[in-house]
Structure formats: C-alpha cells, structure tokens
Design a protein around this motif. Structure first.
Motif, short mmCIF file in Angstrom:
data_model
loop_
_atom_site.label_atom_id
_atom_site.label_comp_id
_atom_site.label_asym_id
_atom_site.label_seq_id
_atom_site.Cartn_x
_atom_site.Cartn_y
_atom_site.Cartn_z
N GLN A 7 0.86 -1.19 0.00
CA GLN A 7 0.00 0.00 0.00
C GLN A 7 0.89 1.24 0.00
O GLN A 7 1.95 1.26 0.63
CB GLN A 7 -0.92 0.00 1.22
CG GLN A 7 -1.84 -1.20 1.30
CD GLN A 7 -2.81 -1.28 0.13
OE1 GLN A 7 -3.26 -0.25 -0.38
NE2 GLN A 7 -3.12 -2.49 -0.31
N TYR A 8 0.45 2.28 -0.72
CA TYR A 8 1.32 3.42 -0.95
C TYR A 8 0.56 4.75 -0.80
O TYR A 8 -0.66 4.80 -0.96
CB TYR A 8 1.90 3.39 -2.37
CG TYR A 8 2.67 2.14 -2.71
CD1 TYR A 8 4.04 2.05 -2.46
CD2 TYR A 8 2.04 1.04 -3.29
CE1 TYR A 8 4.76 0.91 -2.78
CE2 TYR A 8 2.75 -0.11 -3.61
CZ TYR A 8 4.10 -0.17 -3.35
OH TYR A 8 4.80 -1.30 -3.65
N VAL A 9 1.34 5.78 -0.53
CA VAL A 9 0.90 7.16 -0.77
C VAL A 9 1.44 7.54 -2.14
O VAL A 9 2.64 7.41 -2.40
CB VAL A 9 1.44 8.12 0.31
CG1 VAL A 9 1.03 9.55 -0.01
CG2 VAL A 9 0.96 7.71 1.69
N ASP A 21 -6.63 11.14 15.73
CA ASP A 21 -7.57 11.41 14.64
C ASP A 21 -6.82 11.81 13.37
O ASP A 21 -5.67 12.25 13.41
CB ASP A 21 -8.54 12.53 15.04
CG ASP A 21 -9.51 12.08 16.13
OD1 ASP A 21 -9.74 10.86 16.23
OD2 ASP A 21 -10.02 12.94 16.86
N ILE A 22 -7.51 11.69 12.23
CA ILE A 22 -6.94 12.09 10.94
C ILE A 22 -6.96 13.61 10.84
O ILE A 22 -8.02 14.24 11.02
CB ILE A 22 -7.74 11.48 9.78
CG1 ILE A 22 -7.82 9.96 9.92
CG2 ILE A 22 -7.13 11.87 8.44
CD1 ILE A 22 -6.50 9.26 9.87
N PRO A 23 -5.82 14.26 10.57
CA PRO A 23 -5.81 15.73 10.53
C PRO A 23 -6.52 16.27 9.30
O PRO A 23 -6.46 15.69 8.22
CB PRO A 23 -4.32 16.06 10.49
CG PRO A 23 -3.68 14.86 9.88
CD PRO A 23 -4.49 13.68 10.34
N SER A 24 -7.22 17.39 9.49
CA SER A 24 -7.72 18.14 8.34
C SER A 24 -6.54 18.82 7.65
O SER A 24 -5.48 19.03 8.26
CB SER A 24 -8.73 19.19 8.79
OG SER A 24 -9.86 18.58 9.39
N VAL A 25 -6.73 19.17 6.38
CA VAL A 25 -5.66 19.81 5.61
C VAL A 25 -6.17 21.13 5.06
O VAL A 25 -7.32 21.23 4.62
CB VAL A 25 -5.19 18.89 4.45
CG1 VAL A 25 -4.17 19.61 3.57
CG2 VAL A 25 -4.59 17.61 5.02
N LEU A 85 -1.28 21.97 4.33
CA LEU A 85 -0.67 21.56 5.59
C LEU A 85 -1.69 20.90 6.51
O LEU A 85 -2.87 21.28 6.55
CB LEU A 85 -0.07 22.78 6.30
CG LEU A 85 0.99 23.54 5.48
CD1 LEU A 85 1.39 24.82 6.22
CD2 LEU A 85 2.21 22.67 5.23
N PRO A 86 -1.25 19.90 7.29
CA PRO A 86 -2.15 19.23 8.24
C PRO A 86 -2.37 20.07 9.49
O PRO A 86 -1.45 20.71 9.99
CB PRO A 86 -1.40 17.94 8.57
CG PRO A 86 0.05 18.30 8.40
CD PRO A 86 0.09 19.30 7.28
N MET A 116 -3.59 7.49 5.79
CA MET A 116 -4.10 8.86 5.70
C MET A 116 -3.48 9.80 6.73
O MET A 116 -3.22 10.96 6.44
CB MET A 116 -5.62 8.87 5.85
CG MET A 116 -6.36 8.37 4.63
SD MET A 116 -8.15 8.65 4.72
CE MET A 116 -8.20 10.45 4.69
N LYS A 117 -3.22 9.29 7.94
CA LYS A 117 -2.66 10.17 8.98
C LYS A 117 -1.24 10.60 8.64
O LYS A 117 -0.84 11.74 8.93
CB LYS A 117 -2.69 9.46 10.33
CG LYS A 117 -2.23 10.37 11.47
CD LYS A 117 -2.51 9.76 12.81
CE LYS A 117 -2.02 10.66 13.93
NZ LYS A 117 -2.66 11.99 13.88
N LEU A 118 -0.46 9.71 8.01
CA LEU A 118 0.93 10.04 7.70
C LEU A 118 1.08 10.83 6.39
O LEU A 118 2.06 11.55 6.21
CB LEU A 118 1.76 8.75 7.58
CG LEU A 118 1.90 7.92 8.86
CD1 LEU A 118 2.67 6.64 8.54
CD2 LEU A 118 2.63 8.71 9.95
N SER A 119 0.12 10.70 5.49
CA SER A 119 0.30 11.25 4.14
C SER A 119 0.56 12.75 4.08
O SER A 119 1.39 13.19 3.27
CB SER A 119 -0.91 10.89 3.26
OG SER A 119 -2.10 11.45 3.77
N PRO A 120 -0.08 13.62 4.92
CA PRO A 120 0.21 15.05 4.81
C PRO A 120 1.66 15.42 5.11
O PRO A 120 2.17 16.42 4.61
CB PRO A 120 -0.75 15.69 5.83
CG PRO A 120 -1.84 14.69 6.00
CD PRO A 120 -1.17 13.36 5.90
N ASP A 121 2.32 14.61 5.95
CA ASP A 121 3.72 14.91 6.30
C ASP A 121 4.70 14.37 5.26
O ASP A 121 5.82 14.88 5.14
CB ASP A 121 4.05 14.34 7.67
CG ASP A 121 3.31 15.06 8.79
OD1 ASP A 121 3.19 16.29 8.72
OD2 ASP A 121 2.84 14.39 9.72
#
Length: 231
Positions: free
Chosen positions: A91-93, A153-157, A144-145, A114-119
């Motif tokens: 599985q990938y970003v 929780d999953i951050p909003s962006v 930005l997250p 999803m939680k890691l993807s913004p960073d």
C-alpha cells in the motif's frame, strides 16, 4: 541551483521520527478527552505525548512529457513508541509533482496511511526557479495538516500561504546541501477551521470564544542536496 531531475524506478530511503506533545490546563475539559496511542504525564498540567518511527521509501514510478513526476511512498517497520504497527502490504501514498516541486495530487491506497500522508509531501522540495541564491525569499501555497486535539484522529488539511527562504549551505551526512526554511503563522478563522474539525469524533461541542479561534504556526526545514536537488 537546479530542481531535482527524477527518473523512473529511482528510489530513496529515509528514516522517519515523529514526536508530538499535547499540553492542556487542568481547567480545560479537553484534558479529560481520551488520547489513544498517547502516553500521559502530569508536570504541573496534563501532558500527553507520542513517539513514532519507521522506514520510508520514495520511488519515482513515472515522468511524463511535461515533467510531471509520479511517486509512490511506502512506510515499513512503523512503530508507536516500541510497539510494531502492521500496515497492509503493498500500500502506498501516491504523489504527483511538477518539475519545480509543486505538489499536484496526493492519494492513498489504504485508509491506514491517511494520517501520515500530509507529512510525507515534505520529502519533495519546491524551488521557484533556477536562479535562487542564498537569502532569496518567496511565497508558496502549501497544503498543511492541522493537528487535531485528539492526536490519533486524521488531521484536516488546509491551503496555507507559506514564506520560504534559502537560508544557507550546510554539509549533512557528507552531502553539500541547501537549507530551505518554510514558515507560516495564520489565524484558524482565516482558513475556515471549525472546532468540529479539531475535535472530530470526540462528542464534545465547543464554540470559539475569540473571533480568530487560535493560530496555526509552521516551521519546516529541508536540506536539499546541491548536486541532485533531492531532499
């Protein structure tokens, strides 16, 4: 100075370390909110803290005729503190980026990422043109997250107007690098952030007492290889 020139099947490996601290006053009801995966300490006030680590592989899978690069980012050996977290395999970003490093699209193949993807987008550096010199400044809209009150929780962006500067040259791990500094300071109300986004599924209803509702602050440092343009 030249942006990175990626080639298909070219890949880079990174070590990822994450630290987060939530500090709340005793009188704030949010201090009673459960914080999954966080540890608790009390030094004058409630403190919740989190540590994570893992291996990250950034792989270029395609470069189009107009120099849009497609990357797949895979996270392995991810741990919360010392506890192993198993991600679904393969599985990938997936990120699409322009020649200058602008992020065009980010997708995840599994919810767990999803939680890691913004960073992970910070593995790519934006360079506005080939003539940038030490001390030059420019602005860039970055997505930005926004760290949620409940850290799991999953951050909003949000799209945030960010100031960037080419600070100086440094040698890092044997590489001659350019240090790029990104900063932002914005009122949450100005980017239309609501309490519900920060609290998400907590079941607590809040409203902002101050008109601006607090501020979001960013400081990001990227060391970009002078020869290759890779972070």
């Amino acid at each position: 100075i030249h942006p990175a020139q990626f080639k298909p099947n070219q890949s880079f490996n990174y070590k990822m370390n994450i630290s987060r601290v939530n500090v709340l006053t005793d009188k704030n009801n949010l201090s009673k909110l459960k914080q999954p995966y966080f540890k608790h300490a009390k030094i004058n006030r409630p403190i919740f803290y989190f540590e994570g680590s893992g291996d990250v592989n950034l792989k270029c899978v395609d470069v189009s005729e107009n120099q849009v690069s497609t990357f797949q980012i895979k996270v392995t050996d991810y741990k919360r503190f010392d506890e192993q977290v198993i991600f679904p395999q393969d599985q990938y970003v997936t990120i699409k980026s322009s020649r200058l490093g602008s992020i065009a699209d980010v997708t995840v193949s599994d919810f767990s990422l999803m939680k890691l993807s913004p960073d992970l987008i910070h593995l790519l550096a934006f360079i506005p043109n080939d003539g940038v010199r030490i001390g030059d400044r420019w602005n860039k809209i970055l997505h930005l997250p926004l760290p949620p009150i409940r850290g799991a929780d999953i951050p909003s962006v949000r799209a945030v107007d960010t100031k960037m500067i080419y600070v100086r040259d440094e040698k890092v791990n044997g590489h001659d690098c350019r240090l790029l500094l990104s900063t932002a300071l914005v009122w949450l109300d100005d980017i239309n952030v609501t309490p519900e986004e920060l609290l998400q599924f907590s079941g607590i209803n809040y409203r902002l007492q101050a008109g601006k509702g607090g501020r979001y602050q960013l400081k990001r440092e990227q060391w970009v290889d002078k020869r290759t343009g890779v972070v």
